[in-house]
Design an enzyme around this catalytic site. Structure first.
Site, PDB file in Angstrom:
ATOM      1  CB  SER A 239      -0.899   0.013   1.239  1.00  0.00           C
ATOM      2  OG  SER A 239      -1.489   1.284   1.426  1.00  0.00           O
ATOM      3  CE  LYS A 240      -2.110   5.940  -3.621  1.00  0.00           C
ATOM      4  NZ  LYS A 240      -2.382   6.627  -4.905  1.00  0.00           N
ATOM      5  NE  ARG A 241      -4.742   6.227   1.084  1.00  0.00           N
ATOM      6  CZ  ARG A 241      -5.211   5.741  -0.047  1.00  0.00           C
ATOM      7  NH1 ARG A 241      -4.928   4.489  -0.371  1.00  0.00           N
ATOM      8  NH2 ARG A 241      -5.951   6.476  -0.860  1.00  0.00           N
ATOM      9  NE  ARG A 242       0.558  -1.891   4.951  1.00  0.00           N
ATOM     10  CZ  ARG A 242      -0.539  -2.314   4.315  1.00  0.00           C
ATOM     11  NH1 ARG A 242      -1.728  -2.021   4.792  1.00  0.00           N
ATOM     12  NH2 ARG A 242      -0.451  -3.031   3.209  1.00  0.00           N
TER      13      ARG A 242
END
Length: 469
Positions: A239-242
């Site tokens: 995930s690009k958020r994580r």
């Protein structure tokens, strides 16, 4: 569109809505290798129909990332932009409506949920036989066959089979008449003559719908290949958020394109001979989509880092010096441009090359050579400047005034002075290292002192003695 001598045409179709994901990079490589192996063509299609999120700088980011990986403008056809094919999308919708393969629908989501009693059952076919005409706010839905199965022939996954009864009548055009991505993607591939669609596993659930569209529009579906998803150490999809997933970030840290290519190709595929560090020519010769493992692949940053270190150590010293220049001369170097000394760096480069895993680590490794004063690290100072440090530093600076200025003489001097105080070399050199370089670890100390020079070394030792009182 031009045709390929082999007839093989693959496409890489990123969206210009953010940083270049490592998963996209792996998809690019798989497509590129197949095109090169077959003498076919790789088409770069930028799927830019999300006007709110698409930005020109992200398009340039795609081109830059591809070029960094080695897939420059002469390696692909394009870029072609999905927004330029909107009329083809609309023509396809009209064709489906005229053939009875699609119909208008005015159902709101709330109405469908009210009739089915669930948010998860999908569309119930309410408008299938209502014979609605075109009107503002009415979507267009594809009429999925009531019976039978859709078999997806996939080079990686065999033949996933989907019962048509489980596929809802899906939307192909929104209420404002704009085509949805599902249809646009299929029509673009048709217009561009794409023969093989190689992409990530996450697109597999949409594949039976797209295959039905290919058939309804009178075309033979392409050869499908769905590569395994990339997961983190917890087996979660990246995930690009994580997670760390932006190719630009890895490049900025000093990862090498050759190492990145090698590592990404191994996420789902293995070469012969139980090897991991594999020349690109060998990858080009050996890679087969049929050998790709469908299981999720672990994107291990620690392993990538180890790969990168191997590639750095395999460079010639001249190549390493050249590769480090963006960090040594760039805007993020912590010293003034005029303070960088090419000869000094060339002298320590062989020592640094064996100690860095990414090129960005070169800055803290050599900054003491180019800064007016050594970096200040309170933790390093507290660790090294204890016990016999004050007295030892005084003796060292006095000896350094006259000793021959070479590695062996400097080492022997500190070793003898330390031994007189009951200190082994490691303990004796610790305060000298911190006084001169500002750090407790780094390049071999005495080779570093030889390059730094007598005057700067003794000045720093005296400043340390003054600080110690």
């Amino acid at each position: 569109m031009t045709s390929s001598p082999s007839g093989v045409r693959v496409r890489f179709a990123p969206s210009p809505t953010g940083m270049f994901h490592v998963g996209n990079a792996r998809s690019l490589l798989y497509n590129w290798v197949l095109a090169k192996q077959s003498g076919g063509t790789l088409v770069l299609r930028v799927e830019d129909t999300d006007a709110e999120r698409s930005k020109p700088e992200w398009v340039q980011g795609i081109l830059d990332a591809m070029a960094w990986l080695g897939c420059g403008p002469d390696e692909y056809e394009g870029p072609l932009f999905q927004s330029a094919f909107v009329q083809h999308h609309r023509d396809a919708i009209d064709k489906l409506l005229a053939a009875g393969r699609a119909y208008y629908c005015d159902c709101a989501r709330e109405q469908v949920v009210g009739r089915t009693g669930s948010e998860h059952k999908g569309y119930d076919g309410f408008c299938r036989e209502r014979g609605l005409a075109s009107a503002p706010g009415r979507a267009v839905r594809f009429r999925v066959p009531d019976e039978g199965q859709t078999v997806v022939r996939d080079l990686v996954r065999g033949e996933p089979t989907f019962d048509n009864a489980t596929i809802e009548d899906f939307v192909v055009a929104r209420g404002d008449g704009s085509p949805v991505f599902l249809l646009a993607n299929v029509v673009d591939d048709m217009v561009m003559g794409i023969t093989h669609v190689i992409r990530a596993e996450e697109h597999l659930p949409n594949t039976p719908k797209q295959q039905l569209l290919w058939q309804a529009l009178g075309h033979e579906p392409p050869v499908w290949a769905h590569a395994p998803i990339l997961v983190n150490e917890k087996r979660q999809k990246l995930s690009k958020r994580r997670d760390r997933v932006a190719l630009e970030d890895f490049r900025a840290e000093g990862y090498l394109a050759d190492a990145m290519r090698n590592y990404l190709m191994l996420l789902g595929w293995a070469p012969s001979g139980d090897r991991e560090i594999v020349p690109w020519d060998d990858i080009m010769n050996e890679f087969r989509l049929s050998d790709v493992n469908p299981s999720p692949a672990f994107f291990d940053v620690k392993k990538l880092r180890a790969f990168n270190g191997e590639y750095i150590r395999a460079m010639s010293v001249e190549e390493f010096i050249s590769a480090c220049q963006p960090w040594l001369r760039g805007e993020f170097a912590p010293w003034r441009p005029g303070d960088y000394d090419e000869a000094a760096f060339a002298a320590v480069a062989p020592l640094a090359q064996t100690r860095v895993a990414v090129l960005g680590e070169i800055v803290p490794m050599v900054d003491f050579l180019f800064l007016p004063e050594p970096p200040s690290d309170e933790a390093a100072w507290a660790k090294a400047m204890t016990g016999e440090a004050v007295g030892l530093l005084g003796e060292v600076v006095a000896a350094f005034e006259t000793v021959a200025w070479d590695t062996d003489s400097l080492k022997r001097t500190v070793e003898e002075l330390g031994a007189a105080r009951g200190l082994k070399l490691g303990k004796a050199q610790a305060p000298v290292r911190v006084a001169v370089t500002g750090r407790t670890i780094g390049l071999p100390l005495f080779e570093s002192l030889e390059v730094l020079g007598r005057e700067r070394t003794t000045n720093r030792l005296r400043a340390a003695i003054t600080r110690l009182g």
